[in-house]
Design an enzyme around this catalytic site. Structure first.
Site, PDB file in Angstrom:
ATOM      1  N   ASP A   1       0.841  -1.193   0.000  1.00  0.00           N
ATOM      2  CA  ASP A   1       0.000   0.000   0.000  1.00  0.00           C
ATOM      3  C   ASP A   1       0.883   1.253   0.000  1.00  0.00           C
ATOM      4  O   ASP A   1       2.050   1.204   0.398  1.00  0.00           O
ATOM      5  CB  ASP A   1      -0.890   0.020   1.253  1.00  0.00           C
ATOM      6  CG  ASP A   1      -1.874  -1.139   1.259  1.00  0.00           C
ATOM      7  OD1 ASP A   1      -2.149  -1.681   0.179  1.00  0.00           O
ATOM      8  OD2 ASP A   1      -2.334  -1.490   2.360  1.00  0.00           O
TER       9      ASP A   1
HETATM   10  N1  URA Z   1      -1.335  -5.890   3.895  1.00  0.00           N
HETATM   11  C1  URA Z   1      -1.808  -4.631   3.856  1.00  0.00           C
HETATM   12  O1  URA Z   1      -2.878  -4.345   4.405  1.00  0.00           O
HETATM   13  N2  URA Z   1      -1.085  -3.708   3.210  1.00  0.00           N
HETATM   14  C2  URA Z   1       0.101  -3.976   2.614  1.00  0.00           C
HETATM   15  O2  URA Z   1       0.721  -3.068   2.046  1.00  0.00           O
HETATM   16  C3  URA Z   1       0.584  -5.278   2.668  1.00  0.00           C
HETATM   17  C4  URA Z   1      -0.154  -6.221   3.323  1.00  0.00           C
END
Ligand code: URA
Length: 239
Positions: A103
């Site tokens: 993310d």
């Molecule tokens: N899980 C998430 O919620 N975000 C990420 O970036 C990776 C795993």
């Protein structure tokens, strides 16, 4: 393959830089100065030395990046900076792309490569490549959390694969290991577990390759031969 293409594909110099180095006698092929960068060579067999460094030919390029917050795991985005902007123009030109997504606000280990087969294998649900994250969360996790994550949480009608959760004594931070990668998975897991919230998330390792602790946030480096071997030969016993 052209000599300049072979060297540029290693990501160490642009074709123009290779041409300049050749003109100045800085590049040898099998011990003989190559004055013309457009000469054709067999990259698997030729002994190429670039500015004093013997080169090891590799068909594909693999880098690790310590992803900062605020960057999107993509090669292009209309709104936000993308992780490939943190690499060199050469690496962008040869087409390395992020192997999987983090993310925008997640930090830590990101592997980028132009090896589509390896990326595909590592991301394929069948291969269950391990991803280890450090997290902090808003509310303390209860004593049942480790067991509940280990059984496989149910989020939005989907039963997650068992995840290894280890919580620090403060019960608001720890590590979580996933063998799958659904959209916002850890954030959604924490939300569905007593409506908790992730407050920070950082990836520590991927497919058995740990983040280099000496790599500053925002910096990248080439994977070592040993790391490439781990990723390209990855199977579920690989980590
Ligand atoms: N899980 C998430 O919620 N975000 C990420 O970036 C990776 C795993």
């Amino acid at each position: 393959m052209r000599l300049d293409k072979m060297i540029a594909n290693l990501g160490i110099a642009s074709r123009r830089e290779v041409a300049d180095a050749c003109r100045r006698g800085g590049v040898t092929v099998n011990g003989v100065p190559a004055l013309d960068a457009s000469v054709h060579i067999d990259p698997e067999r030729a002994a190429v030395v670039y500015l004093g460094t013997p080169l090891v030919y590799r068909k594909y390029t693999y880098v690790m990046l310590n992803k900062p917050e605020g960057y999107v795991s993509a090669t292009e985005d209309g709104r936000y900076p993308v992780v490939t902007e943190l690499l060199t123009p050469e690496l962008r030109r040869i087409g390395v792309f992020p192997c999987g997504r983090l993310d925008k606000d997640t930090t830590g280990l990101m592997i980028l490569t132009d090896d589509g087969d390896t990326a595909h294998r590592l991301l394929s649900p069948r291969h269950h490549a391990k991803k280890v994250y450090a997290f902090t969360c808003r509310d303390p996790l209860d004593a049942d959390a480790e067991a509940a994550f280990g059984r496989g949480l149910r989020i939005d009608g989907y039963t997650c694969l068992p995840a290894a959760l280890s919580v620090n004594p403060d019960r608001k931070s720890g590590r979580i290991t996933l063998t799958e990668g659904k959209y916002h998975q850890i954030k959604r897991m924490l939300e569905c577990y007593h409506d908790n919230r992730i407050t920070s998330l950082s990836r520590l390792s991927f497919g058995g390759v740990p983040l280099d602790p000496t790599l500053p946030v925002g910096a990248w480096r080439y994977l070592t031969e040993a790391e490439i071997k781990i990723l390209t030969r990855y199977d579920t016993k690989g980590d």
